[in-house]
Enzyme design. Structure first.
Site, mmCIF file in Angstrom:
data_model
loop_
_atom_site.group_PDB
_atom_site.id
_atom_site.type_symbol
_atom_site.label_atom_id
_atom_site.label_comp_id
_atom_site.label_asym_id
_atom_site.label_seq_id
_atom_site.Cartn_x
_atom_site.Cartn_y
_atom_site.Cartn_z
ATOM 1 N N CYS A 43 0.605 -1.258 0.040
ATOM 2 C CA CYS A 43 0.006 -0.122 -0.041
ATOM 3 C C CYS A 43 0.868 1.243 0.188
ATOM 4 O O CYS A 43 2.044 1.153 -0.238
ATOM 5 C CB CYS A 43 -0.948 -0.129 1.204
ATOM 6 S SG CYS A 43 -0.002 0.200 2.823
ATOM 7 N N ASN A 46 2.169 1.517 4.133
ATOM 8 C CA ASN A 46 2.753 0.217 5.199
ATOM 9 C C ASN A 46 2.467 0.322 6.517
ATOM 10 O O ASN A 46 3.173 -0.135 7.205
ATOM 11 C CB ASN A 46 4.200 -0.158 4.632
ATOM 12 C CG ASN A 46 4.365 -1.692 5.143
ATOM 13 O OD1 ASN A 46 5.758 -1.807 5.643
ATOM 14 N ND2 ASN A 46 3.324 -2.738 5.003
ATOM 15 N N CYS A 48 -1.071 1.048 7.483
ATOM 16 C CA CYS A 48 -2.754 0.777 7.542
ATOM 17 C C CYS A 48 -3.004 -0.437 6.862
ATOM 18 O O CYS A 48 -3.489 -1.526 7.464
ATOM 19 C CB CYS A 48 -3.430 1.917 7.277
ATOM 20 S SG CYS A 48 -3.130 3.603 8.083
ATOM 21 N N ARG A 49 -3.019 -0.334 5.589
ATOM 22 C CA ARG A 49 -3.849 -1.481 4.883
ATOM 23 C C ARG A 49 -3.034 -2.789 4.897
ATOM 24 O O ARG A 49 -3.295 -3.953 4.927
ATOM 25 C CB ARG A 49 -4.052 -1.052 3.443
ATOM 26 C CG ARG A 49 -5.473 -0.088 3.406
ATOM 27 C CD ARG A 49 -5.723 0.659 2.293
ATOM 28 N NE ARG A 49 -4.435 1.529 1.956
ATOM 29 C CZ ARG A 49 -4.348 2.162 0.812
ATOM 30 N NH1 ARG A 49 -5.333 2.092 -0.013
ATOM 31 N NH2 ARG A 49 -3.332 3.043 0.757
ATOM 32 N N SER A 50 -1.835 -2.683 4.266
ATOM 33 C CA SER A 50 -0.945 -3.595 4.059
ATOM 34 C C SER A 50 -0.476 -4.420 5.061
ATOM 35 O O SER A 50 -0.486 -5.939 4.923
ATOM 36 C CB SER A 50 0.095 -3.412 3.126
ATOM 37 O OG SER A 50 1.191 -2.405 3.536
ATOM 38 N N ASP A 153 -8.063 4.125 1.213
ATOM 39 C CA ASP A 153 -7.411 4.437 2.212
ATOM 40 C C ASP A 153 -7.536 4.873 3.422
ATOM 41 O O ASP A 153 -8.538 5.930 3.339
ATOM 42 C CB ASP A 153 -6.133 5.792 1.586
ATOM 43 C CG ASP A 153 -4.934 5.999 2.404
ATOM 44 O OD1 ASP A 153 -5.154 5.493 3.699
ATOM 45 O OD2 ASP A 153 -4.512 6.645 2.170
HETATM 46 P P1 4NP Z 1 -1.796 3.009 4.203
HETATM 47 O O1 4NP Z 1 -2.289 4.216 4.688
HETATM 48 O O2 4NP Z 1 -1.259 3.210 2.721
HETATM 49 O O3 4NP Z 1 -2.918 1.993 4.261
HETATM 50 O O4 4NP Z 1 -0.553 2.399 4.998
HETATM 51 C C1 4NP Z 1 -1.454 5.473 4.756
HETATM 52 C C2 4NP Z 1 -0.567 5.613 5.884
HETATM 53 C C3 4NP Z 1 0.275 6.838 5.813
HETATM 54 C C4 4NP Z 1 -0.007 7.979 5.029
HETATM 55 C C5 4NP Z 1 -0.938 7.732 3.942
HETATM 56 C C6 4NP Z 1 -1.805 6.616 3.711
HETATM 57 N N1 4NP Z 1 0.758 9.005 5.168
HETATM 58 O O5 4NP Z 1 0.525 9.979 4.063
HETATM 59 O O6 4NP Z 1 1.810 9.232 5.994
#
Ligand code: 4NP
Length: 180
Positions: A43, A46, A48-50, A153
């Site tokens: 994702c 790295n 939240c989702r993955s 997201d």
């Molecule tokens: P992820 O979510 O891609 O599901 O891990 C996010 C985590 C952090 C950020 C964006 C999306 N960020 O902008 O820091």
């Protein structure tokens, strides 16, 4: 959805061909189960989702007796070295899955060599990973986890964590069903 990255199933003549083993073998379920899938889930951050998807896939693979190698990575470097987002850890824990040991890492080109398949969460991830593909063989390994749908997201929306968990869980169940 049929996946055949390292295994070509020739059910009509009851043999399977494994590119990783390089031989034809008599088809039986045990042989197929024992072929090790190496799956990377990607994702943006790295955190939240993955990591959720990694934990869910590991949990379901274990439940199904599958000796699969599963890892996750991000395309953005903001959180490298950190643990998962606390909302993901809590959501996973509510479903009896522990992802607290995850450490955020960046996607690297060598992941194309290391893994049979790379599942991404959304179209931006897909574009970013495909942009790093060195050739068609790399590009062919990259798939959306939900087939033709995206996993949104949840970073800026607390209420999305539980629905995201459910979407990923359903996607992982379908992947396991299609591969076994
Ligand atoms: P992820 O979510 O891609 O599901 O891990 C996010 C985590 C952090 C950020 C964006 C999306 N960020 O902008 O820091």
């Amino acid at each position: 959805m049929i996946f055949c990255w390292n295994v070509v199933r020739l059910k009509c003549c009851k043999v399977i061909y494994s590119a990783s083993i390089g031989t034809f073998q008599p088809y039986n379920f045990t042989t197929f189960q024992q072929l090790q899938m190496k799956i990377l889930i990607v994702c943006l951050g790295n955190i939240c989702r993955s990591p959720l998807a990694e934990g869910i896939m590991q949990h379901l693979a274990k439940e199904n007796g599958l000796n699969w190698q599963i890892d996750s990575a991000g395309t953005g470097n903001w959180h490298v070295g950190e643990g998962p987002d606390s909302r993901s850890t809590r959501t996973a824990r509510n479903h009896c899955i522990d992802i607290s040991g995850h450490v955020c890492r960046l996607f690297r080109i060598s992941d194309f060599d290391e893994f049979n398949v790379i599942f991404v969460m959304d179209k931006n991830n897909l574009k970013d990973i495909l942009a790093m593909a060195r050739h068609e063989e790399d590009a062919k390994k990259v798939k959306l986890l939900l087939g033709d749908k995206i996993v949104p997201d949840p970073y800026y929306t607390n209420e999305l964590f539980e629905p995201v968990f459910k979407m990923i869980e359903q996607g992982c169940r379908e992947i396991i069903k299609s591969l076994t």
